[in-house]
Motif scaffolding. Structure first.
Motif, PDB file in Angstrom:
ATOM      1  N   GLU A 525       0.900  -1.123  -0.060  1.00  0.00           N
ATOM      2  CA  GLU A 525      -0.032  -0.009  -0.119  1.00  0.00           C
ATOM      3  C   GLU A 525       1.001   1.139   0.009  1.00  0.00           C
ATOM      4  N   ALA A 526       2.018   1.395   0.890  1.00  0.00           N
ATOM      5  CA  ALA A 526       2.922   2.414   0.640  1.00  0.00           C
ATOM      6  C   ALA A 526       3.532   2.498  -0.661  1.00  0.00           C
ATOM      7  N   SER A 527       3.749   1.545  -1.393  1.00  0.00           N
ATOM      8  CA  SER A 527       3.980   1.698  -2.674  1.00  0.00           C
ATOM      9  C   SER A 527       3.277   2.384  -3.536  1.00  0.00           C
ATOM     10  N   LEU A 528       1.925   2.060  -3.423  1.00  0.00           N
ATOM     11  CA  LEU A 528       0.911   2.716  -4.316  1.00  0.00           C
ATOM     12  C   LEU A 528       0.947   4.345  -3.936  1.00  0.00           C
ATOM     13  N   ARG A 529       0.833   4.550  -2.495  1.00  0.00           N
ATOM     14  CA  ARG A 529       0.828   5.938  -2.319  1.00  0.00           C
ATOM     15  C   ARG A 529       2.070   6.697  -2.796  1.00  0.00           C
ATOM     16  N   MET A 530       3.076   6.102  -2.561  1.00  0.00           N
ATOM     17  CA  MET A 530       4.656   6.795  -3.011  1.00  0.00           C
ATOM     18  C   MET A 530       4.637   6.689  -4.796  1.00  0.00           C
ATOM     19  N   LYS A 531       3.881   5.681  -5.157  1.00  0.00           N
ATOM     20  CA  LYS A 531       4.006   5.604  -6.688  1.00  0.00           C
ATOM     21  C   LYS A 531       5.337   5.108  -7.081  1.00  0.00           C
ATOM     22  N   VAL A 532       6.010   4.321  -6.498  1.00  0.00           N
ATOM     23  CA  VAL A 532       6.879   3.263  -6.379  1.00  0.00           C
ATOM     24  C   VAL A 532       6.726   1.958  -6.616  1.00  0.00           C
ATOM     25  N   ASP A 533       7.650   1.371  -7.707  1.00  0.00           N
ATOM     26  CA  ASP A 533       7.393  -0.172  -7.948  1.00  0.00           C
ATOM     27  C   ASP A 533       7.623  -0.890  -6.531  1.00  0.00           C
ATOM     28  N   PRO A 534       6.616  -1.665  -6.456  1.00  0.00           N
ATOM     29  CA  PRO A 534       6.491  -2.487  -5.256  1.00  0.00           C
ATOM     30  C   PRO A 534       8.091  -3.181  -4.813  1.00  0.00           C
ATOM     31  N   ILE A 535       8.536  -3.814  -5.898  1.00  0.00           N
ATOM     32  CA  ILE A 535       9.815  -4.450  -5.527  1.00  0.00           C
ATOM     33  C   ILE A 535      10.951  -3.388  -5.227  1.00  0.00           C
ATOM     34  N   ALA A 536      10.832  -2.357  -6.098  1.00  0.00           N
ATOM     35  CA  ALA A 536      11.914  -1.319  -5.772  1.00  0.00           C
ATOM     36  C   ALA A 536      11.914  -0.860  -4.582  1.00  0.00           C
ATOM     37  N   LEU A 537      10.895  -0.517  -3.859  1.00  0.00           N
ATOM     38  CA  LEU A 537      10.422  -0.016  -2.699  1.00  0.00           C
ATOM     39  C   LEU A 537      11.184  -1.090  -1.519  1.00  0.00           C
ATOM     40  N   ARG A 538      10.777  -2.331  -1.569  1.00  0.00           N
ATOM     41  CA  ARG A 538      11.223  -3.393  -0.646  1.00  0.00           C
ATOM     42  C   ARG A 538      12.718  -3.336  -0.780  1.00  0.00           C
ATOM     43  N   LYS A 539      13.208  -3.099  -1.759  1.00  0.00           N
ATOM     44  CA  LYS A 539      14.803  -3.352  -2.010  1.00  0.00           C
ATOM     45  C   LYS A 539      15.393  -1.852  -1.355  1.00  0.00           C
ATOM     46  N   ARG A 540      14.628  -0.922  -1.382  1.00  0.00           N
ATOM     47  CA  ARG A 540      15.195   0.331  -0.986  1.00  0.00           C
ATOM     48  C   ARG A 540      15.061   0.166   0.671  1.00  0.00           C
ATOM     49  N   TRP A 541      14.085  -0.360   1.251  1.00  0.00           N
ATOM     50  CA  TRP A 541      13.948  -0.340   2.814  1.00  0.00           C
ATOM     51  C   TRP A 541      14.501  -1.639   3.420  1.00  0.00           C
ATOM     52  N   ASP A 542      14.951  -2.434   2.628  1.00  0.00           N
ATOM     53  CA  ASP A 542      15.162  -3.882   3.175  1.00  0.00           C
ATOM     54  C   ASP A 542      16.689  -3.860   2.756  1.00  0.00           C
ATOM     55  N   THR A 543      17.303  -4.227   4.019  1.00  0.00           N
ATOM     56  CA  THR A 543      18.907  -4.030   3.898  1.00  0.00           C
ATOM     57  C   THR A 543      19.547  -5.356   3.808  1.00  0.00           C
ATOM     58  N   ASP A 544      18.780  -6.598   3.739  1.00  0.00           N
ATOM     59  CA  ASP A 544      19.264  -7.960   3.778  1.00  0.00           C
ATOM     60  C   ASP A 544      19.852  -8.295   2.526  1.00  0.00           C
ATOM     61  N   PRO A 545      21.114  -8.717   2.442  1.00  0.00           N
ATOM     62  CA  PRO A 545      21.898  -8.921   1.282  1.00  0.00           C
ATOM     63  C   PRO A 545      21.176 -10.132   0.535  1.00  0.00           C
ATOM     64  N   ASN A 546      20.704 -11.329   1.179  1.00  0.00           N
ATOM     65  CA  ASN A 546      19.971 -12.248   0.778  1.00  0.00           C
ATOM     66  C   ASN A 546      18.717 -11.796  -0.319  1.00  0.00           C
ATOM     67  N   ARG A 547      18.010 -10.952   0.528  1.00  0.00           N
ATOM     68  CA  ARG A 547      16.859 -10.818  -0.262  1.00  0.00           C
ATOM     69  C   ARG A 547      16.748  -9.692  -1.247  1.00  0.00           C
ATOM     70  N   ALA A 548      17.989  -8.840  -1.271  1.00  0.00           N
ATOM     71  CA  ALA A 548      18.325  -7.897  -2.244  1.00  0.00           C
ATOM     72  C   ALA A 548      18.801  -8.597  -3.401  1.00  0.00           C
ATOM     73  N   ARG A 549      19.290 -10.041  -3.324  1.00  0.00           N
ATOM     74  CA  ARG A 549      19.416 -10.677  -4.703  1.00  0.00           C
ATOM     75  C   ARG A 549      18.161 -11.198  -5.196  1.00  0.00           C
ATOM     76  N   LEU A 550      17.247 -11.664  -4.147  1.00  0.00           N
ATOM     77  CA  LEU A 550      15.990 -12.188  -4.692  1.00  0.00           C
ATOM     78  C   LEU A 550      15.004 -11.023  -5.187  1.00  0.00           C
ATOM     79  N   TYR A 551      15.235  -9.669  -4.855  1.00  0.00           N
ATOM     80  CA  TYR A 551      14.698  -8.759  -5.329  1.00  0.00           C
ATOM     81  C   TYR A 551      14.817  -8.458  -6.752  1.00  0.00           C
ATOM     82  N   ASP A 552      16.093  -8.634  -6.972  1.00  0.00           N
ATOM     83  CA  ASP A 552      16.511  -8.503  -8.425  1.00  0.00           C
ATOM     84  C   ASP A 552      16.065  -9.424  -9.646  1.00  0.00           C
ATOM     85  N   TRP A 553      16.283 -10.633  -9.085  1.00  0.00           N
ATOM     86  CA  TRP A 553      15.722 -11.960  -9.665  1.00  0.00           C
ATOM     87  C   TRP A 553      14.063 -11.762  -9.801  1.00  0.00           C
TER      88      TRP A 553
END
Length: 896
Positions: A525-553
């Motif tokens: 919902e935050a990504s919709l209000r901020m008009k940001v791609d949902p995966i891009a927002l997660r990658k911005r807010w989430d600092t875990d390197p494992n998930r960062a690679r999964l977001y790219d995938w």
């Protein structure tokens, strides 16, 4: 006297008009491959062929088989494996294996008919799904079943060569695998439990004499606690052991009891009222069950509410202040919502079951358990026995998912009945007991507020969870939001809401799915209000390197790139694509041991663990075989026996991480011993002829204990407990001290992208495609890991769309007490699934592997909810997302 032909042999049928075909097959003929699960013709586990046609034997009167030809799973591949059996083995179309014989019988009949009419044409998923729609698999092995049946029909398994990634696959596809319910000793009695019909009552008298006086009854015992209070419908009050189940039922009915009804309160909302009857007075709070896999931290009680437990908050006051200011300012970026998740039953197909036998002062217990070694110790303590004289065996376990992780009343009753009767006793729960008193994932109400900053960072999160735990405590939902999406301030508060319902228990990733259902929708919902791609927002807010690679995938998937928007669609059917992330902890068991030996020229690996479908045998065999340059089937693996070296329980995704390190250390120790004993010098390098050296070696044995992490935390590898500060350190100490669980560095992670189709007229949701990315380090058994991943997703689909326990709000009776009422996903509900394993991130772990079973189910329900929102523009905040709820939401928007 009537007879039938069964598997090519003549068998006499009983005169009893009440006897069912399954009674004859399993009881009289000991063909235990045919399994009794639902007793209502719903699950298909008891399927046999009658004159070549599939029939559910739990509904067919035995006398109806007179003069007919019956084939069980044992007869399908008696002379030579059927192509379907070989295909099931090759594609790992099974996990725990309890449902597998029924699937094999039906699939073989389908395959034979298909080949007779259509040759080697390959059937479609729809045709296979329709043919096998009468079968259920709680492990969710459907993905492999689709592939196995299709290729068997296409003639790809007509040859003799077959390689299976699962060591015990042949036993499971032929019905040879023995589960606890299949064990039968000479003179064995049937035990049954009398349960409270009241939600809250004090039993003043239990008269067992009428039951004890009945012919065929060998024992009757009380199971009431010291206070003689039952706090939910179904709480055990007495048990009997008799020559058969019919006699045992009559004995239960003969027991006389008197009781005083006490005020009761049912459910989350009623239990929180200020005038609600109290379930546990202060003096009895220790009698509450435990819904967690570990011990709980201290927390205050107020009436029936235990909590708040908010020790993992971070600057909670600041979070509340910022959120209050945002509300007053009507900040458009502030996301708030109340989410509700339903109760999810484990619904294991093999019921909770125990067979207890005393030989003098020695006790042997066959039991369907997730922890043979820990259970031995618990039995010795509870039953006041020398632990050296307690032997626990679980050769095969038909599913657990958390419900079989502790000492259960089935085991206590079987042991005490066997002691009183001086004979072996079996206690096996019926389906109503299985779906009412064996535990469940608690329903929850989650209140969430999430505030992005003007700069686009995550500023504050408030997360309050009220778990509907029944007669239990120690829920962990809000606390799990601590280790994902770092914010400047987080208020994380958990409450247990106790009522007169059976106690909840741990269920695959306890607390993870309800946490993610709320948090991941708020992020979306935050990504919709901020008009940001949902995966891009997660990658911005989430600092875990494992998930960062999964977001790219995930962002590179065609499934994601080609997603449609709600505004671009019209008509009855709308499609949407959603994403969600999840994580679990890297857990392992201190003290876990593996012994590796040469015995008679063969390698034998031993550990007191158990296989509940997760493939422990194959994980160990693969590890040993790789190190010696052998094939997995060259290794004999001994598990499921408490007399073997101490092993971990199959809970919390800790088994692989606990057994691979000692296995590797044992390999090194045994290699050195083999070389030392060899009369010829070793071949230099890594190509030593181990097969020849092992064959020529005398019997040797070396054991090893699972060590602390072999390397310090590496750069970029997060230590979740250190991140949680002092409370993390204290929590880690408590987990180790109270539950013997260690929490390692690094976070197993998952990101899922799911596509759905929504029928806007009838409210049905169909999952069309799933892509699941998983980061759990190196994959020790790839085919089995895929099975775990897809099975976890299927359980998540059930949680999101179908599964709901219904309770009578007045009496506390569980109304969904059968598989016809409690809906779990079937094969036709299974979408095509793409599984991506990211094998980086756990090099600091010896062997590089951690567990997969929990993390793979956490993101599924929010990914589905986000996909539905993408399709219709409405956010559904309560699961299961039933058709009536979806239609009501659509009507509400139309009316607005």
């Amino acid at each position: 006297m009537s007879t039938m032909m069964i598997n090519g042999r003549s068998a006499t049928l009983p005169d009893d008009p009440d006897a069912l075909l399954i009674d004859v097959v399993r009881g009289d003929l000991n063909l235990t491959g045919t399994k009794l699960v639902c007793g209502a013709g719903v699950c298909g586990a008891c399927t046999v062929l009658v004159d070549g046609a599939p029939v559910v034997s739990c509904l067919m009167p035995a006398r109806a088989a007179a003069g007919k030809t019956v084939t069980t799973v044992e007869g399908i591949g008696e002379a030579k494996l059927h192509p379907v059996q070989k295909a099931f083995m090759a594609h790992d179309a099974l996990q725990c294996g309890f449902c597998t014989p029924g699937f094999v019988v039906e699939a073989a009949a389908f395959c034979d008919a298909w080949r007779a009419t259509k040759g080697t044409a390959m059937p479609s998923r729809e045709e296979i799904g329709a043919a096998l729609s009468g079968h259920l698999c709680r492990c969710g092995a459907y993905d492999g079943i689709f592939r196995a049946v299709a290729e068997a029909c296409a003639g790809r398994f007509d040859g003799d060569n077959i390689a299976s990634p699962r060591l015990e696959a042949r036993d499971k596809v032929t019905g040879a695998a023995k589960y606890t319910v299949d064990i039968h000793h000479d003179g064995q009695l049937e035990g049954m439990i009398l349960r409270s019909p009241f939600a809250h009552a004090r039993f003043t008298e239990i008269d067992l004499a009428p039951a004890r006086a009945m012919p065929g009854v060998s024992a009757a015992i009380s199971l009431l606690g010291d206070d003689r209070i039952a706090r939910y419908v179904g709480e055990p009050i007495a048990a009997v052991a008799a020559k058969d189940s019919k006699t045992a039922l009559a004995a239960l009915a003969a027991i006389k009891h008197t009781s005083e009804n006490l005020p009761a309160v049912i459910g989350l909302d009623n239990a929180r009222k200020s005038d609600a009857p109290i379930v546990f007075e202060k003096s009895s709070r220790k009698k509450a069950g435990n819904v967690s896999e570990g011990g709980g931290a201290p927390a205050p009680w107020r009436g029936n509410v235990r909590g708040p437990s908010g020790a993992f908050s971070h600057k909670a006051k600041k979070a509340r202040s910022w959120l209050d200011d945002a509300r007053k300012a009507h900040d458009p970026l502030l996301v708030e919502g109340i989410f509700r998740t339903g109760t999810q039953q484990h619904a294991c197909l093999e019921p909770h079951a125990t067979v207890a036998r005393f030989d003098g002062d020695r006790l042997t217990v066959h039991v369907s358990t997730q922890g043979v070694f820990e259970l031995k110790e618990a039995i010795a303590k509870r039953c006041k026995l020398d632990h050296h004289k307690v032997h626990v065996i679980a050769d095969h376990v038909g599913g657990g998912f958390g419900s079989k992780g502790k000492l259960g009343m089935d085991t206590v009753a079987a042991i005490e009945l066997a002691r009183a009767a001086k004979a072996p006793v079996r206690v096996a729960y019926d389906r109503h007991e299985e779906l009412s008193v064996t535990g469940y994932r608690p329903a929850a109400q989650v209140e969430i507020a999430l505030l992005p900053s003007e700069q686009g960072d995550l500023k504050a999160v408030s997360f309050k969870a009220y778990a509907d735990t029944g007669a239990a405590v120690n829920s962990t939902i809000a606390v799990l939001a601590r280790l994902i999406y770092p914010a400047q301030a987080k208020e994380l508060v958990d409450f247990d809401v106790i009522s007169n319902l059976p106690p909840g228990s741990a269920f695959r990733a306890p607390g993870g799915p309800p946490m993610a259902f709320a948090l991941e929708q708020a992020i979306d919902e935050a990504s919709l209000r901020m008009k940001v791609d949902p995966i891009a927002l997660r990658k911005r807010w989430d600092t875990d390197p494992n998930r960062a690679r999964l977001y790219d995938w995930a962002s590179s998937l065609e499934l994601w790139r080609d997603r449609k928007t709600q505004a671009a669609q019209t008509g009855r059917y709308r499609r949407g694509t959603g994403v969600a992330a999840g994580y679990w902890l890297y857990l392992w068991q201190p003290g876990s041991k593996v012994e590796l030996a040469v015995k008679g020229g063969r390698l034998v690996a031993s550990s007191a663990i158990q296989d509940i479908g997760n493939g422990c045998r194959s994980v160990i065999a693969n590890t040993v075989a790789h190190e010696f340059g052998l094939e997995p089937h060259d290794i004999e693996v001994r598990i499921g026996d408490s007399s073997l070296p101490e092993g971990p329980p199959s809970t919390g995704s800790r088994t692989t991480a606990s057994v691979i390190p000692p296995t590797l250390l044992a390999v090194n120790a045994l290699k050195a011993a083999i070389l030392q004993s060899s009369k010829r010098p070793p071949t230099p390098g890594s190509n030593a002829p181990w097969r020849e050296l092992i064959a020529a070696s005398p019997d040797l044995a070396r054991s090893a204990v699972r060590p602390e992490d072999a390397k310090p935390t590496l750069p970029g590898i997060r230590s979740p407990l250190k991140e949680a500060g002092l409370m993390g350190t204290i929590f880690g100490w408590m987990m180790r001290r109270m539950s013997n669980i260690a929490i390692g560095a690094g976070v197993p992670s998952s990101v899922q992208v799911i596509e759905v189709e929504v029928d806007t007229w009838l409210g049905h949701v169909r999952v069309l495609n799933v892509a699941t990315g998983i980061a759990v380090g190196k994959i020790a058994a790839p085919a089995l890991a895929r099975s775990q991943a897809t099975g976890s997703v299927i359980q998540g689909i059930g949680y999101a769309l179908y599964e709901a326990r219904e309770v009578d709000p007045r009496t506390g009776d569980i109304l969904t007490g059968g598989m016809e009422d409690y809906r779990i996903p079937g094969i036709a509900d299974t979408p095509p699934m793409d599984v991506h394993f990211d094998e980086i991130g756990f090099d600091h772990v010896l062997g590089g592997s951690v567990g997969i079973g929990e993390v793979a189910t956490v993101p599924t329900s929010p990914a589905i909810a986000n996909a539905i929102c993408n399709a219709i523009g409405i956010r559904l905040t309560e699961i299961p997302i039933r058709p009536d709820r979806l239609v009501a939401a659509l009507k509400g928007r139309a009316a607005a």
